[in-house]
Design an enzyme around this catalytic site. Structure first.
Site, PDB file in Angstrom:
ATOM      1  N   GLY A 168      31.728   6.522  20.537  1.00 12.06           N
ATOM      2  CA  GLY A 168      33.033   5.884  20.641  1.00 12.06           C
ATOM      3  C   GLY A 168      33.185   4.613  19.839  1.00 12.06           C
ATOM      4  O   GLY A 168      34.304   4.212  19.507  1.00 12.06           O
ATOM      5  N   GLU A 195      34.908  10.917  17.544  1.00 10.32           N
ATOM      6  CA  GLU A 195      36.017  10.630  18.458  1.00 10.32           C
ATOM      7  C   GLU A 195      37.183   9.976  17.719  1.00 10.32           C
ATOM      8  O   GLU A 195      37.228   8.766  17.575  1.00 10.32           O
ATOM      9  CB  GLU A 195      35.544   9.719  19.591  1.00 10.32           C
ATOM     10  CG  GLU A 195      34.424  10.310  20.426  1.00 10.32           C
ATOM     11  CD  GLU A 195      33.996   9.398  21.567  1.00 10.32           C
ATOM     12  OE1 GLU A 195      34.809   8.563  22.015  1.00 10.32           O
ATOM     13  OE2 GLU A 195      32.844   9.498  21.989  1.00 10.32           O
ATOM     14  N   TYR A 255      29.811   5.855  35.883  1.00 14.66           N
ATOM     15  CA  TYR A 255      30.404   4.522  35.847  1.00 14.66           C
ATOM     16  C   TYR A 255      31.836   4.626  36.352  1.00 14.66           C
ATOM     17  O   TYR A 255      32.367   5.720  36.591  1.00 14.66           O
ATOM     18  CB  TYR A 255      30.380   3.946  34.431  1.00 14.66           C
ATOM     19  CG  TYR A 255      31.248   4.703  33.452  1.00 14.66           C
ATOM     20  CD1 TYR A 255      32.544   4.282  33.158  1.00 14.66           C
ATOM     21  CD2 TYR A 255      30.783   5.860  32.826  1.00 14.66           C
ATOM     22  CE1 TYR A 255      33.349   4.986  32.280  1.00 14.66           C
ATOM     23  CE2 TYR A 255      31.568   6.570  31.941  1.00 14.66           C
ATOM     24  CZ  TYR A 255      32.842   6.133  31.671  1.00 14.66           C
ATOM     25  OH  TYR A 255      33.632   6.848  30.812  1.00 14.66           O
ATOM     26  N   TRP A 306      27.353  10.553  31.229  1.00 14.03           N
ATOM     27  CA  TRP A 306      27.266   9.297  30.488  1.00 14.03           C
ATOM     28  C   TRP A 306      27.276   8.175  31.519  1.00 14.03           C
ATOM     29  O   TRP A 306      28.260   8.032  32.250  1.00 14.03           O
ATOM     30  CB  TRP A 306      28.451   9.119  29.538  1.00 14.03           C
ATOM     31  CG  TRP A 306      28.368   7.793  28.839  1.00 14.03           C
ATOM     32  CD1 TRP A 306      28.854   6.594  29.274  1.00 14.03           C
ATOM     33  CD2 TRP A 306      27.693   7.526  27.598  1.00 14.03           C
ATOM     34  NE1 TRP A 306      28.547   5.603  28.397  1.00 14.03           N
ATOM     35  CE2 TRP A 306      27.836   6.139  27.358  1.00 14.03           C
ATOM     36  CE3 TRP A 306      26.977   8.301  26.692  1.00 14.03           C
ATOM     37  CZ2 TRP A 306      27.290   5.528  26.231  1.00 14.03           C
ATOM     38  CZ3 TRP A 306      26.450   7.688  25.573  1.00 14.03           C
ATOM     39  CH2 TRP A 306      26.613   6.314  25.347  1.00 14.03           C
TER      40      TRP A 306
END
Length: 368
Positions: free
Chosen positions: A100, A141, A258, A348
């Site tokens: 990203g 991305e 997360y 992730w």
């Protein structure tokens, strides 16, 4: 009907044979990404909980279009496979390229010309072999135009051909090829190259998270990775990939280890989509699972699991955090395995679950 073989027929047959040749034979993918900037050492990964681990990220040179690894990452990347196989000799590793924080324009420029694609492909294979990875993962991305999507498909086709040729020449098992993709089969109405993906990749990692966050959705709390019952949700994305013609066994569902924190306008109004005013913690509100559990413990926060949306959230005072806990992780893995018949899941990122491996264990045990 003519008895002569037409070029389209020959091309289709060759693609079919290539597809048969590279079929990975994977029955399940239980995976997670690791990256050194997390501060969590690769040697501490409980690799027994995974079938595959992604090492992130290799870089794409902006002028040569070769895949490179920074000097600071060279040592941990080159020893990654050996390190994680100490606890699980069967675990497979893939070198992930991009991410990203990389510039999508560089990937677009690389994919636009044959010589640049060749530089990318050859250097990626050389790097994977020299570092003893079992495969490669492309994290662009995102391709954001019809032309870029077409070039993305061409890149995948050429990548698979090169990997097959390298395997035939060296006698080594062909490298696995995967790609991290958008949550749905189209990037804001621009379709992915489904046939190239199906023919060329062992699987795709669908990033079914980051649907909402205070940085781009500041005025209400929201489920960052809802599976259903939300205007943006993971089930809609997975379903779109299957409807586009991709086999479920080519699809791996993304899980976030997360969450995101919002600041409530009213501490007494603390449901999903409650009024808010930006980030509740820090600049962007992002919090790893271990940090969230610490927040809950230190602030006696109230915790809620919403089985309809398939999300967890907690709140204390005016701080509200949407995240995935063991309940939502288990429900999503069950959905991936039983409801949709997918190849597996990935997370992730692994370092965010390192305090007691609760999420990784919940995912692994739910799949069985």
């Amino acid at each position: 009907m003519s008895s002569k073989l037409t070029l389209p027929f020959i091309f289709s047959a060759l693609i079919f044979l290539i597809h048969l040749n590279f079929s990975s034979g994977q029955t399940v993918v239980k995976a997670a990404y690791w990256f050194p900037d997390s501060g969590f050492p690769a040697a501490s990964i409980n690799s027994s909980l995974f079938t595959h681990l992604f090492c992130a990220f290799a870089d794409l040179n902006t002028t040569t279009y070769q895949v490179t690894v920074s000097s600071s990452n060279s040592a941990p990347f080159s020893s990654f496979t050996q390190t994680v196989q100490q606890k699980n000799p069967a675990v497979k590793t893939l070198l992930s390229i991009g991410g990203g924080n990389s510039n999508p324009a560089t990937f677009a420029a690389m994919a636009s010309q044959a010589t640049r694609r060749k530089a990318f492909i050859n250097s990626s294979i050389t790097l994977a072999r020299s570092y003893n990875f079992h495969g490669l993962d492309l994290d662009w991305e995102y391709p954001s135009s019809t032309t870029e999507m077409t070039n993305f498909g061409t890149l995948l086709t050429e990548w698979r051909t090169a990997v097959a040729n390298e395997s035939k020449t060296t006698g080594k098992t062909a490298l696995l090829l995967a790609a991290a993709v958008f949550r749905s089969a189209d990037y804001y109405s621009i379709n992915y190259p489904f046939q190239s993906i199906s023919n060329s990749l062992d699987w795709i990692n669908v990033m079914a998270y980051d649907f909402y966050g205070p940085g781009w959705f500041p005025n209400n709390t929201a489920p960052p990775a809802a599976l259903s019952a939300s205007s943006v949700n993971g089930d809609a994305g997975i379903t779109s990939w299957i409807k586009a013609g991709l086999a479920p066994k080519k699809i791996v569902l993304g899980l976030p280890f997360y969450g995101y924190a919002w600041r409530l306008l009213d501490a007494n109004n603390h449901g999903i989509f409650a009024p808010a005013n930006g980030s509740g913690i820090g600049t962007y509100g992002d919090q790893g699972y271990s940090q969230i559990k610490d927040f809950i413990s230190q602030n006696a926060a109230q915790t809620v699991y919403n089985a309809t949306v398939v999300t967890n959230y907690c709140y204390s005072g005016k701080t509200w955090i949407g995240y995935d806990d063991t309940q939502s992780i288990s429900a999503k893995v069950s959905y991936a395995k039983t409801t949709k018949g997918l190849l597996g899941y990935f997370a992730w990122h692994v370092g965010a679950d390192s305090s007691n491996w609760a999420l990784s264990q919940a995912a692994a045990s739910t799949w069985g």
